[in-house]
Design an enzyme around this catalytic site. Sequence first.
Site, PDB file in Angstrom:
ATOM      1  N   ASP A 127       0.758  -1.127  -0.236  1.00 34.80           N
ATOM      2  CA  ASP A 127      -0.012  -0.243   0.016  1.00 34.80           C
ATOM      3  C   ASP A 127       1.000   1.171   0.079  1.00 34.80           C
ATOM      4  OD1 ASP A 127      -2.569   0.700  -0.032  1.00 34.80           O
ATOM      5  OD2 ASP A 127      -2.792   1.306   2.110  1.00 34.80           O
ATOM      6  N   HIS A 137      -7.347   9.635   5.328  1.00 35.93           N
ATOM      7  CA  HIS A 137      -6.314   9.048   6.126  1.00 35.93           C
ATOM      8  C   HIS A 137      -6.364   9.510   7.575  1.00 35.93           C
ATOM      9  CE1 HIS A 137      -4.551   8.015   1.872  1.00 35.93           C
ATOM     10  NE2 HIS A 137      -5.229   6.778   2.392  1.00 35.93           N
TER      11      HIS A 137
END
Length: 288
Positions: free
Chosen positions: A86, A186
């Site tokens: 990721d 995030h």
Amino acid sequence: MVRPPFSENRSMTILNNAKAGGYAVPGMCCYNIESIIATVKAAEAARSPAMVLLFPWAIEYAGDSLVKAAADAAHSASVPVSLHLDHCQTPELVRRAADIPDGFDSIMCDMSHYEKEENLKLTAELAQYCHERDIAAEAEPGRIEGGEDGVAETADLEGVLTSPDEAELFVNTGIDMLAPAFGNVHGEYGPRGIQLEYDRLQAINERVGERVRLVLHGADPFDETIFRKCMAGGVTKININKGMNNHYADVQEQMRGKPLTSVIEAGTLAMQKAIENYMHMLGSAGKA
């Protein structure tokens, strides 16, 4: 275990099956062997497909060692489990990761900190590099606001929401997975709370959802209702970080001073149970 040809890519097979079956698959952000083992055990217990996610930090910290351990655990599971990298944020590290033999099944070529034209150019080059090695590629059009542990700090960069036109441009680079920015963040959502633009997600899905699989980042504080709305908008991969790792930290605190093996085992079990709960919420339990 030898990486299969791209037509049998583990990550894409998992996500294509999820799209066909109307469910989503958890992508668990792992930092240590305990979280990797917890993900595999949860998948086997729930008979669910799953994806183990590592960050570039894993390579910077341990070289290829944690990647190889994760690949062995994922690819030896009795149910489909793939290994994904990721937020790989430099071309050099994408290439290094892709060159690890029989390691990653998919890599997020995250060039979202570059200006759009450079982002598109690098994404196309890196997607091709990955495909030549039978690895699927993910990208982030726009920019999802905020930062995450193990990812280069981008919290100072302004979030940029994804439009259907921009999604189209990124799909044309040859990527296989697309992580749209539609109000997701995030890390912490802060005082404003969760404000997702589901109409934007649906418009993106209508434009490109048949050609790429859609990925949800920033999902830690979401409940099943929000997950279901995102899945209705085409999302098939949902990344989870603190929703798993906080359980391990809690056990470490509660069992301070206890034998290390018992702490590790209890922490792994706590994470496993949390992951199984996500699998039931996302509808992937019983699908493997």
